[in-house]
Design a protein around this motif. Structure first.
Motif, PDB file in Angstrom:
ATOM      1  N   LEU A   1      -7.733   7.356 -10.527  1.00 42.84           N
ATOM      2  CA  LEU A   1      -7.212   6.047 -10.145  1.00 42.84           C
ATOM      3  C   LEU A   1      -6.685   5.249 -11.335  1.00 42.84           C
ATOM      4  CD1 LEU A   1      -6.790   4.280  -7.666  1.00 42.84           C
ATOM      5  CD2 LEU A   1      -9.118   3.436  -7.924  1.00 42.84           C
ATOM      6  N   ASP A   2      -7.284   5.425 -12.497  1.00 42.67           N
ATOM      7  CA  ASP A   2      -6.826   4.676 -13.664  1.00 42.67           C
ATOM      8  C   ASP A   2      -5.415   5.076 -14.089  1.00 42.67           C
ATOM      9  OD1 ASP A   2      -7.909   7.136 -14.305  1.00 42.67           O
ATOM     10  OD2 ASP A   2      -8.655   6.504 -16.253  1.00 42.67           O
ATOM     11  N   GLU A   3      -4.965   6.263 -13.686  1.00 43.47           N
ATOM     12  CA  GLU A   3      -3.580   6.646 -13.985  1.00 43.47           C
ATOM     13  C   GLU A   3      -2.593   5.758 -13.238  1.00 43.47           C
ATOM     14  OE1 GLU A   3      -2.719  10.890 -13.786  1.00 43.47           O
ATOM     15  OE2 GLU A   3      -4.868  11.311 -13.989  1.00 43.47           O
ATOM     16  N   LEU A   4      -3.035   5.204 -12.107  1.00 38.41           N
ATOM     17  CA  LEU A   4      -2.209   4.261 -11.368  1.00 38.41           C
ATOM     18  C   LEU A   4      -2.410   2.835 -11.869  1.00 38.41           C
ATOM     19  CD1 LEU A   4      -2.692   5.590  -7.717  1.00 38.41           C
ATOM     20  CD2 LEU A   4      -0.585   5.710  -9.065  1.00 38.41           C
ATOM     21  N   THR A   5      -3.648   2.413 -11.996  1.00 34.99           N
ATOM     22  CA  THR A   5      -3.904   1.008 -12.361  1.00 34.99           C
ATOM     23  C   THR A   5      -3.380   0.671 -13.753  1.00 34.99           C
ATOM     24  OG1 THR A   5      -6.141   1.497 -13.184  1.00 34.99           O
ATOM     25  CG2 THR A   5      -5.924   0.898 -10.859  1.00 34.99           C
ATOM     26  N   GLN A   6      -3.329   1.661 -14.637  1.00 33.92           N
ATOM     27  CA  GLN A   6      -2.825   1.408 -15.980  1.00 33.92           C
ATOM     28  C   GLN A   6      -1.308   1.547 -16.076  1.00 33.92           C
ATOM     29  OE1 GLN A   6      -5.027   3.196 -19.297  1.00 33.92           O
ATOM     30  NE2 GLN A   6      -6.774   3.493 -17.948  1.00 33.92           N
ATOM     31  N   ALA A   7      -0.707   2.086 -15.025  1.00 34.77           N
ATOM     32  CA  ALA A   7       0.741   2.323 -15.063  1.00 34.77           C
ATOM     33  C   ALA A   7       1.556   1.107 -14.627  1.00 34.77           C
ATOM     34  CB  ALA A   7       1.092   3.513 -14.171  1.00 34.77           C
ATOM     35  N   TYR A   8       0.909   0.137 -13.934  1.00 28.59           N
ATOM     36  CA  TYR A   8       1.627  -1.017 -13.401  1.00 28.59           C
ATOM     37  C   TYR A   8       0.886  -2.302 -13.774  1.00 28.59           C
ATOM     38  CZ  TYR A   8       3.935   2.528 -10.541  1.00 28.59           C
ATOM     39  OH  TYR A   8       4.645   3.624 -10.114  1.00 28.59           O
ATOM     40  N   PRO A   9       1.600  -3.359 -14.115  1.00 27.73           N
ATOM     41  CA  PRO A   9       0.963  -4.608 -14.554  1.00 27.73           C
ATOM     42  C   PRO A   9       0.581  -5.534 -13.403  1.00 27.73           C
ATOM     43  CG  PRO A   9       3.321  -4.839 -14.755  1.00 27.73           C
ATOM     44  CD  PRO A   9       3.080  -3.431 -14.248  1.00 27.73           C
ATOM     45  N   TYR A  10      -0.015  -4.971 -12.366  1.00 28.86           N
ATOM     46  CA  TYR A  10      -0.351  -5.748 -11.176  1.00 28.86           C
ATOM     47  C   TYR A  10      -1.821  -5.548 -10.816  1.00 28.86           C
ATOM     48  CZ  TYR A  10       4.703  -5.321 -10.963  1.00 28.86           C
ATOM     49  OH  TYR A  10       6.031  -5.327 -11.290  1.00 28.86           O
TER      50      TYR A  10
ATOM     51  N   MET B   1       0.809  -1.213   0.000  1.00 29.87           N
ATOM     52  CA  MET B   1       0.000   0.000   0.000  1.00 29.87           C
ATOM     53  C   MET B   1       0.842   1.262   0.000  1.00 29.87           C
ATOM     54  SD  MET B   1      -2.946   1.094   2.736  1.00 29.87           S
ATOM     55  CE  MET B   1      -1.870   2.171   3.681  1.00 29.87           C
ATOM     56  N   HIS B   2       0.330   2.301  -0.641  1.00 28.46           N
ATOM     57  CA  HIS B   2       0.950   3.621  -0.551  1.00 28.46           C
ATOM     58  C   HIS B   2       0.627   4.244   0.799  1.00 28.46           C
ATOM     59  CE1 HIS B   2       0.909   8.058  -0.816  1.00 28.46           C
ATOM     60  NE2 HIS B   2       2.038   7.856  -1.459  1.00 28.46           N
ATOM     61  N   ASN B   3       1.616   4.903   1.388  1.00 30.66           N
ATOM     62  CA  ASN B   3       1.418   5.543   2.683  1.00 30.66           C
ATOM     63  C   ASN B   3       2.504   6.601   2.869  1.00 30.66           C
ATOM     64  OD1 ASN B   3       0.431   6.046   5.249  1.00 30.66           O
ATOM     65  ND2 ASN B   3       0.596   3.925   5.952  1.00 30.66           N
ATOM     66  N   GLN B   4       2.240   7.560   3.725  1.00 31.25           N
ATOM     67  CA  GLN B   4       3.267   8.491   4.179  1.00 31.25           C
ATOM     68  C   GLN B   4       2.814   9.105   5.488  1.00 31.25           C
ATOM     69  OE1 GLN B   4       3.451  11.256   0.747  1.00 31.25           O
ATOM     70  NE2 GLN B   4       2.546  12.819   2.078  1.00 31.25           N
ATOM     71  N   ASN B   5       3.751   9.738   6.202  1.00 29.48           N
ATOM     72  CA  ASN B   5       3.469  10.223   7.552  1.00 29.48           C
ATOM     73  C   ASN B   5       2.669  11.517   7.599  1.00 29.48           C
ATOM     74  OD1 ASN B   5       4.696   8.222   9.227  1.00 29.48           O
ATOM     75  ND2 ASN B   5       6.699   8.961   8.567  1.00 29.48           N
ATOM     76  N   ASP B   6       2.604  12.247   6.493  1.00 24.41           N
ATOM     77  CA  ASP B   6       1.838  13.492   6.472  1.00 24.41           C
ATOM     78  C   ASP B   6       1.056  13.574   5.174  1.00 24.41           C
ATOM     79  OD1 ASP B   6       3.583  14.391   4.395  1.00 24.41           O
ATOM     80  OD2 ASP B   6       4.989  15.151   5.899  1.00 24.41           O
ATOM     81  N   THR B   7       0.404  14.704   4.945  1.00 23.39           N
ATOM     82  CA  THR B   7      -0.418  14.866   3.745  1.00 23.39           C
ATOM     83  C   THR B   7       0.163  15.907   2.795  1.00 23.39           C
ATOM     84  OG1 THR B   7      -1.825  16.492   4.889  1.00 23.39           O
ATOM     85  CG2 THR B   7      -2.511  14.186   4.982  1.00 23.39           C
ATOM     86  N   VAL B   8       1.462  16.167   2.936  1.00 25.09           N
ATOM     87  CA  VAL B   8       2.127  17.164   2.094  1.00 25.09           C
ATOM     88  C   VAL B   8       2.761  16.473   0.890  1.00 25.09           C
ATOM     89  CG1 VAL B   8       3.927  18.910   1.980  1.00 25.09           C
ATOM     90  CG2 VAL B   8       2.579  18.640   4.082  1.00 25.09           C
ATOM     91  N   TYR B   9       2.354  16.904  -0.298  1.00 26.84           N
ATOM     92  CA  TYR B   9       2.908  16.352  -1.531  1.00 26.84           C
ATOM     93  C   TYR B   9       3.530  17.485  -2.332  1.00 26.84           C
ATOM     94  CZ  TYR B   9       0.288  12.105  -0.507  1.00 26.84           C
ATOM     95  OH  TYR B   9      -0.190  10.963   0.093  1.00 26.84           O
ATOM     96  N   GLU B  10       4.780  17.309  -2.686  1.00 27.95           N
ATOM     97  CA  GLU B  10       5.439  18.286  -3.531  1.00 27.95           C
ATOM     98  C   GLU B  10       5.130  17.947  -4.986  1.00 27.95           C
ATOM     99  OE1 GLU B  10       9.554  18.609  -2.716  1.00 27.95           O
ATOM    100  OE2 GLU B  10       9.280  19.065  -0.577  1.00 27.95           O
ATOM    101  N   GLY B  11       4.370  18.804  -5.644  1.00 29.81           N
ATOM    102  CA  GLY B  11       3.981  18.525  -7.015  1.00 29.81           C
ATOM    103  C   GLY B  11       2.748  17.654  -7.092  1.00 29.81           C
ATOM    104  N   ASP B  12       2.608  16.957  -8.183  1.00 28.80           N
ATOM    105  CA  ASP B  12       1.415  16.171  -8.471  1.00 28.80           C
ATOM    106  C   ASP B  12       1.329  14.935  -7.575  1.00 28.80           C
ATOM    107  OD1 ASP B  12      -0.878  15.435 -10.298  1.00 28.80           O
ATOM    108  OD2 ASP B  12       0.443  13.717 -10.625  1.00 28.80           O
ATOM    109  N   ILE B  13       0.167  14.687  -6.992  1.00 27.39           N
ATOM    110  CA  ILE B  13       0.023  13.591  -6.040  1.00 27.39           C
ATOM    111  C   ILE B  13       0.180  12.235  -6.712  1.00 27.39           C
ATOM    112  CG2 ILE B  13      -2.517  13.503  -6.233  1.00 27.39           C
ATOM    113  CD1 ILE B  13      -2.550  12.881  -3.198  1.00 27.39           C
ATOM    114  N   ILE B  14      -0.337  12.070  -7.917  1.00 22.79           N
ATOM    115  CA  ILE B  14      -0.204  10.786  -8.605  1.00 22.79           C
ATOM    116  C   ILE B  14       1.254  10.518  -8.958  1.00 22.79           C
ATOM    117  CG2 ILE B  14      -0.860   9.437 -10.627  1.00 22.79           C
ATOM    118  CD1 ILE B  14      -3.127   9.752  -8.627  1.00 22.79           C
ATOM    119  N   SER B  15       1.967  11.535  -9.394  1.00 18.74           N
ATOM    120  CA  SER B  15       3.395  11.364  -9.679  1.00 18.74           C
ATOM    121  C   SER B  15       4.157  10.960  -8.427  1.00 18.74           C
ATOM    122  CB  SER B  15       3.979  12.659 -10.253  1.00 18.74           C
ATOM    123  OG  SER B  15       3.393  12.963 -11.508  1.00 18.74           O
ATOM    124  N   SER B  16       3.800  11.569  -7.294  1.00 24.56           N
ATOM    125  CA  SER B  16       4.440  11.219  -6.030  1.00 24.56           C
ATOM    126  C   SER B  16       4.152   9.772  -5.650  1.00 24.56           C
ATOM    127  CB  SER B  16       3.957  12.162  -4.927  1.00 24.56           C
ATOM    128  OG  SER B  16       4.522  11.803  -3.679  1.00 24.56           O
TER     129      SER B  16
END
Length: 287
Positions: free
Chosen positions: A207-216, A148-163
């Motif tokens: 969400l499809d930007e993630l699901t289509q980016a990885y073959p899993y 799973m994706h996770n991080q300790n805070d809600t601060v994203y530098e730049g685009d969240i999907i790219s992060s």
């Protein structure tokens, strides 16, 4: 949208097939403090009964957690978590008709659970909580892992999907370096973890930007979460309809496995939605 196919079979004969059919993972929290059902299933009798009910209601697998990971939860040591889990896990494994995953980010707990016969890893830190030990344990036992994706805070530098993609790229690097097989990887966008309500909605919309980016295959775990309650102005126990709406959205965005508290209703909903999707494809020449 075509979803990756995976077929798993364990030594005890249990199987799990991930593909174009949406599957339900039932939540079994053996904790006193989980946000929705803390204290309900943390005795042997209640845990066993609930596990059997969820399997009968259509759960393809059961996810067992001994430490709450809700916002503001009290962290347990690996020893404390293991002790709580192992009071129940051997009994659950003896009686379960479906595979059991373990919701933990402590490799020590996971080692004990997998050695006892648990079937799958569910790591809310995507192999990034420790020095690679969780990945090594997973590889040694040769089991599938939900990362799973996770991080300790809600601060994203730049685009969240790219992060998030950068996070998953690191997760995969750790996995492969430890010897985890590619076919044993399942990903999870971590809705409700390290994200505000608005960020949760943006990730879901894209969400499809993630699901289509990885073959899993992808798991979606939104059951009764706070952002649903905020939108609907409802307490946790009244968020199942909102959960259903997000899960159906997730199917359209490429997710396969849905982690929920309300197994019976969800199993019926996703089965009906899959039937509609299949009919629509047939009427459009199978596309």
């Amino acid at each position: 949208m075509t979803r990756p196919v995976r077929n798993y079979k364990w030594k005890d004969g249990k199987t799990l097939s991930l593909g174009d059919v949406s599957l339900v993972m039932g939540i079994l929290n053996v904790t006193p403090d989980s946000f929705s059902d803390g204290g309900l299933w943390n005795t042997k009798e209640h845990a066993m009964s609930h596990m059997k009910d969820m399997a009968a209601d259509g759960a393809a697998m059961i996810d067992v957690g001994a430490e709450s990971t809700r916002p503001g939860h009290t962290e347990l040591t690996a020893e404390e978590e293991t002790a709580r889990l192992m009071q129940l896990l051997p009994l659950l494994l003896d009686e379960s008709s479906v595979p059991i995953s373990i919701d933990s980010y402590h490799y020590e707990t996971m080692e004990k659970a997998l050695s006892a016969g648990a079937h799958m890893v569910n790591d809310v830190w995507g192999f990034q909580y420790d020095d690679g030990s969780m990945a090594a344990v997973t590889a040694a036992h040769g089991v599938p892992a939900i990362l799973m994706h996770n991080q300790n805070d809600t601060v994203y530098e730049g685009d969240i999907i790219s992060s998030m993609k950068s996070f998953f790229d690191r997760t995969l690097s750790i996995a492969f370096a430890a010897g985890v097989k590619e076919e044993n990887i399942i990903l999870d966008p971590g809705i409700g973890f390290g994200k505000t309500g608005e960020q949760n909605m943006e990730v879901l919309a894209r969400l499809d930007e993630l699901t289509q980016a990885y073959p899993y295959p992808w798991l979606l775990g939104v059951s009764r979460k706070r952002f649903i309650g905020t939108i609907l102005d409802l307490p946790a126990e009244e968020r199942d309809e909102g959960t259903a709406a997000v899960n159906l959205w997730g199917i359209e965005k490429g997710c396969t496995l849905f982690r929920v508290h309300d197994v019976k209703t969800t199993a019926r909903e996703v089965k009906m939605w899959d039937a509609l999707r299949k009919q629509a494809r047939l009427q459009h020449g199978g596309k």
